[in-house]
Design a protein around this motif. Structure first.
Motif, PDB file in Angstrom:
ATOM      1  N   GLY A  34       0.791  -1.226   0.000  1.00  0.00           N
ATOM      2  CA  GLY A  34       0.000   0.000   0.000  1.00  0.00           C
ATOM      3  C   GLY A  34       0.821   1.273   0.000  1.00  0.00           C
ATOM      4  N   ASN A  35       2.108   1.170  -0.296  1.00  0.00           N
ATOM      5  CA  ASN A  35       2.984   2.336  -0.280  1.00  0.00           C
ATOM      6  C   ASN A  35       3.181   2.895  -1.680  1.00  0.00           C
ATOM      7  OD1 ASN A  35       3.819   2.604   2.597  1.00  0.00           O
ATOM      8  ND2 ASN A  35       4.333   0.469   2.248  1.00  0.00           N
ATOM      9  N   THR A  36       3.963   3.945  -1.770  1.00  0.00           N
ATOM     10  CA  THR A  36       4.193   4.606  -3.051  1.00  0.00           C
ATOM     11  C   THR A  36       5.676   4.605  -3.395  1.00  0.00           C
ATOM     12  OG1 THR A  36       4.397   6.768  -1.990  1.00  0.00           O
ATOM     13  CG2 THR A  36       2.205   6.116  -2.756  1.00  0.00           C
ATOM     14  N   GLY A  37       5.965   4.819  -4.670  1.00  0.00           N
ATOM     15  CA  GLY A  37       7.345   4.873  -5.131  1.00  0.00           C
ATOM     16  C   GLY A  37       7.545   6.015  -6.099  1.00  0.00           C
ATOM     17  N   ILE A  44      19.750  18.107 -13.317  1.00  0.00           N
ATOM     18  CA  ILE A  44      19.770  18.779 -14.621  1.00  0.00           C
ATOM     19  C   ILE A  44      18.897  20.039 -14.585  1.00  0.00           C
ATOM     20  CG2 ILE A  44      20.434  16.779 -16.014  1.00  0.00           C
ATOM     21  CD1 ILE A  44      17.453  16.342 -16.641  1.00  0.00           C
ATOM     22  N   GLY A  45      18.908  20.691 -13.429  1.00  0.00           N
ATOM     23  CA  GLY A  45      18.180  21.946 -13.263  1.00  0.00           C
ATOM     24  C   GLY A  45      16.685  21.800 -13.451  1.00  0.00           C
ATOM     25  N   SER A  46      16.084  22.771 -14.126  1.00  0.00           N
ATOM     26  CA  SER A  46      14.627  22.777 -14.296  1.00  0.00           C
ATOM     27  C   SER A  46      14.135  21.644 -15.198  1.00  0.00           C
ATOM     28  CB  SER A  46      14.162  24.129 -14.854  1.00  0.00           C
ATOM     29  OG  SER A  46      14.722  24.335 -16.141  1.00  0.00           O
ATOM     30  N   ALA A  47      15.044  20.964 -15.894  1.00  0.00           N
ATOM     31  CA  ALA A  47      14.657  19.828 -16.731  1.00  0.00           C
ATOM     32  C   ALA A  47      14.483  18.548 -15.913  1.00  0.00           C
ATOM     33  CB  ALA A  47      15.698  19.606 -17.832  1.00  0.00           C
ATOM     34  N   SER A  48      14.866  18.576 -14.616  1.00  0.00           N
ATOM     35  CA  SER A  48      14.707  17.402 -13.756  1.00  0.00           C
ATOM     36  C   SER A  48      13.242  16.980 -13.728  1.00  0.00           C
ATOM     37  CB  SER A  48      15.183  17.712 -12.338  1.00  0.00           C
ATOM     38  OG  SER A  48      16.572  17.969 -12.325  1.00  0.00           O
ATOM     39  N   LYS A  49      13.019  15.661 -13.687  1.00  0.00           N
ATOM     40  CA  LYS A  49      11.643  15.142 -13.666  1.00  0.00           C
ATOM     41  C   LYS A  49      11.525  14.008 -12.664  1.00  0.00           C
ATOM     42  CE  LYS A  49      10.089  16.147 -18.321  1.00  0.00           C
ATOM     43  NZ  LYS A  49       9.510  15.615 -19.524  1.00  0.00           N
ATOM     44  N   GLN A  50      10.326  13.864 -12.103  1.00  0.00           N
ATOM     45  CA  GLN A  50      10.033  12.755 -11.207  1.00  0.00           C
ATOM     46  C   GLN A  50       8.650  12.219 -11.531  1.00  0.00           C
ATOM     47  OE1 GLN A  50      10.883  13.028  -6.961  1.00  0.00           O
ATOM     48  NE2 GLN A  50       8.852  12.206  -6.554  1.00  0.00           N
ATOM     49  N   LEU A  51       8.538  10.921 -11.550  1.00  0.00           N
ATOM     50  CA  LEU A  51       7.266  10.242 -11.755  1.00  0.00           C
ATOM     51  C   LEU A  51       6.947   9.479 -10.482  1.00  0.00           C
ATOM     52  CD1 LEU A  51       4.964   9.158 -13.604  1.00  0.00           C
ATOM     53  CD2 LEU A  51       6.520   7.304 -14.193  1.00  0.00           C
ATOM     54  N   ALA A  52       5.823   9.795  -9.852  1.00  0.00           N
ATOM     55  CA  ALA A  52       5.401   9.088  -8.645  1.00  0.00           C
ATOM     56  C   ALA A  52       4.379   8.026  -9.033  1.00  0.00           C
ATOM     57  CB  ALA A  52       4.792  10.066  -7.648  1.00  0.00           C
ATOM     58  N   PHE A  53       4.382   6.911  -8.304  1.00  0.00           N
ATOM     59  CA  PHE A  53       3.398   5.857  -8.552  1.00  0.00           C
ATOM     60  C   PHE A  53       2.976   5.236  -7.234  1.00  0.00           C
ATOM     61  CE2 PHE A  53       7.715   4.442  -9.481  1.00  0.00           C
ATOM     62  CZ  PHE A  53       7.886   3.367  -8.608  1.00  0.00           C
ATOM     63  N   GLY A  54       1.764   4.702  -7.220  1.00  0.00           N
ATOM     64  CA  GLY A  54       1.218   4.066  -6.036  1.00  0.00           C
ATOM     65  C   GLY A  54       1.649   2.616  -5.932  1.00  0.00           C
ATOM     66  N   GLU A  74      26.085  15.503 -16.782  1.00  0.00           N
ATOM     67  CA  GLU A  74      25.748  14.383 -15.901  1.00  0.00           C
ATOM     68  C   GLU A  74      24.310  14.522 -15.424  1.00  0.00           C
ATOM     69  OE1 GLU A  74      29.867  13.192 -13.611  1.00  0.00           O
ATOM     70  OE2 GLU A  74      28.476  14.550 -12.601  1.00  0.00           O
ATOM     71  N   ALA A  75      23.696  13.393 -15.149  1.00  0.00           N
ATOM     72  CA  ALA A  75      22.361  13.372 -14.554  1.00  0.00           C
ATOM     73  C   ALA A  75      22.336  12.259 -13.511  1.00  0.00           C
ATOM     74  CB  ALA A  75      21.297  13.116 -15.615  1.00  0.00           C
ATOM     75  N   LYS A  76      21.478  12.413 -12.520  1.00  0.00           N
ATOM     76  CA  LYS A  76      21.329  11.391 -11.483  1.00  0.00           C
ATOM     77  C   LYS A  76      19.993  10.685 -11.708  1.00  0.00           C
ATOM     78  CE  LYS A  76      20.398  12.552  -7.239  1.00  0.00           C
ATOM     79  NZ  LYS A  76      20.453  13.019  -5.842  1.00  0.00           N
ATOM     80  N   ILE A  77      20.054   9.387 -11.896  1.00  0.00           N
ATOM     81  CA  ILE A  77      18.862   8.564 -12.049  1.00  0.00           C
ATOM     82  C   ILE A  77      18.570   7.948 -10.677  1.00  0.00           C
ATOM     83  CG2 ILE A  77      17.804   6.655 -13.305  1.00  0.00           C
ATOM     84  CD1 ILE A  77      18.947   8.987 -15.067  1.00  0.00           C
ATOM     85  N   GLU A  78      17.328   8.050 -10.224  1.00  0.00           N
ATOM     86  CA  GLU A  78      16.983   7.508  -8.911  1.00  0.00           C
ATOM     87  C   GLU A  78      15.615   6.836  -8.967  1.00  0.00           C
ATOM     88  OE1 GLU A  78      16.091   9.345  -4.541  1.00  0.00           O
ATOM     89  OE2 GLU A  78      17.949   9.982  -5.519  1.00  0.00           O
ATOM     90  N   ILE A  79      15.509   5.716  -8.259  1.00  0.00           N
ATOM     91  CA  ILE A  79      14.244   5.006  -8.130  1.00  0.00           C
ATOM     92  C   ILE A  79      14.133   4.525  -6.693  1.00  0.00           C
ATOM     93  CG2 ILE A  79      15.237   2.819  -8.922  1.00  0.00           C
ATOM     94  CD1 ILE A  79      12.481   2.278 -10.255  1.00  0.00           C
ATOM     95  N   GLY A  80      12.933   4.629  -6.118  1.00  0.00           N
ATOM     96  CA  GLY A  80      12.813   4.231  -4.723  1.00  0.00           C
ATOM     97  C   GLY A  80      11.386   4.208  -4.230  1.00  0.00           C
ATOM     98  N   ALA A  81      11.269   3.947  -2.936  1.00  0.00           N
ATOM     99  CA  ALA A  81       9.975   3.923  -2.255  1.00  0.00           C
ATOM    100  C   ALA A  81       9.936   5.072  -1.263  1.00  0.00           C
ATOM    101  CB  ALA A  81       9.777   2.598  -1.537  1.00  0.00           C
ATOM    102  N   ASN A  82       8.741   5.610  -1.016  1.00  0.00           N
ATOM    103  CA  ASN A  82       8.597   6.773  -0.146  1.00  0.00           C
ATOM    104  C   ASN A  82       8.525   6.435   1.328  1.00  0.00           C
ATOM    105  OD1 ASN A  82       8.660   8.739  -2.207  1.00  0.00           O
ATOM    106  ND2 ASN A  82       6.614   8.169  -2.781  1.00  0.00           N
ATOM    107  N   SER A  83       8.461   5.155   1.687  1.00  0.00           N
ATOM    108  CA  SER A  83       8.477   4.764   3.078  1.00  0.00           C
ATOM    109  C   SER A  83       9.050   3.356   3.158  1.00  0.00           C
ATOM    110  CB  SER A  83       7.072   4.803   3.686  1.00  0.00           C
ATOM    111  OG  SER A  83       6.233   3.906   3.018  1.00  0.00           O
ATOM    112  N   ILE A  84       9.389   2.935   4.353  1.00  0.00           N
ATOM    113  CA  ILE A  84       9.944   1.595   4.501  1.00  0.00           C
ATOM    114  C   ILE A  84       8.855   0.601   4.149  1.00  0.00           C
ATOM    115  CG2 ILE A  84      10.912  -0.061   6.146  1.00  0.00           C
ATOM    116  CD1 ILE A  84      12.182   2.327   7.556  1.00  0.00           C
TER     117      ILE A  84
END
Length: 91
Positions: A34-37, A44-54, A74-84
């Motif tokens: 039931g958490n989100t990611g 990359i400044g204002s071009a940075s993007k994030q996609l949230a999903f349930g 350079e750009a930083k790619i990140e993927i994760g969960a919003n809670s443990i």
């Protein structure tokens, strides 16, 4: 895998990019309990993007398209969960 400030696990990697080029990135995700990611391109400044999903019970492909600004290499790619939670990443 790291624990983020939001309390959830995440994976990140800094990658070289070409200024002015458009990149389409995708990842297969599964987030249980039931958490989100999130999946994002940062540094990359204002071009940075994030996609949230349930919660994602079955594997799901998520995608982001970004155009790199003329002053970035350079750009930083990140993927994760919003809670443990139970989270599975596929490379």
């Amino acid at each position: 895998m790291n624990n983020g400030t939001a309390g959830g696990p995440y994976f990140q990697q800094v990658v070289p990019v070409k200024a002015g080029k458009t990149y389409k990135l995708s990842a297969w995700v599964k987030v249980l309990g039931g958490n989100t990611g999130y999946f994002g391109v940062y540094g990359i400044g204002s071009a940075s993007k994030q996609l949230a999903f349930g919660e994602v019970v079955e594997w799901k492909q998520v995608e982001i398209t970004v155009t790199i600004p003329s002053d970035k290499t350079e750009a930083k790619i990140e993927i994760g969960a919003n809670s443990i939670t139970t989270v599975v990443f596929s490379k």
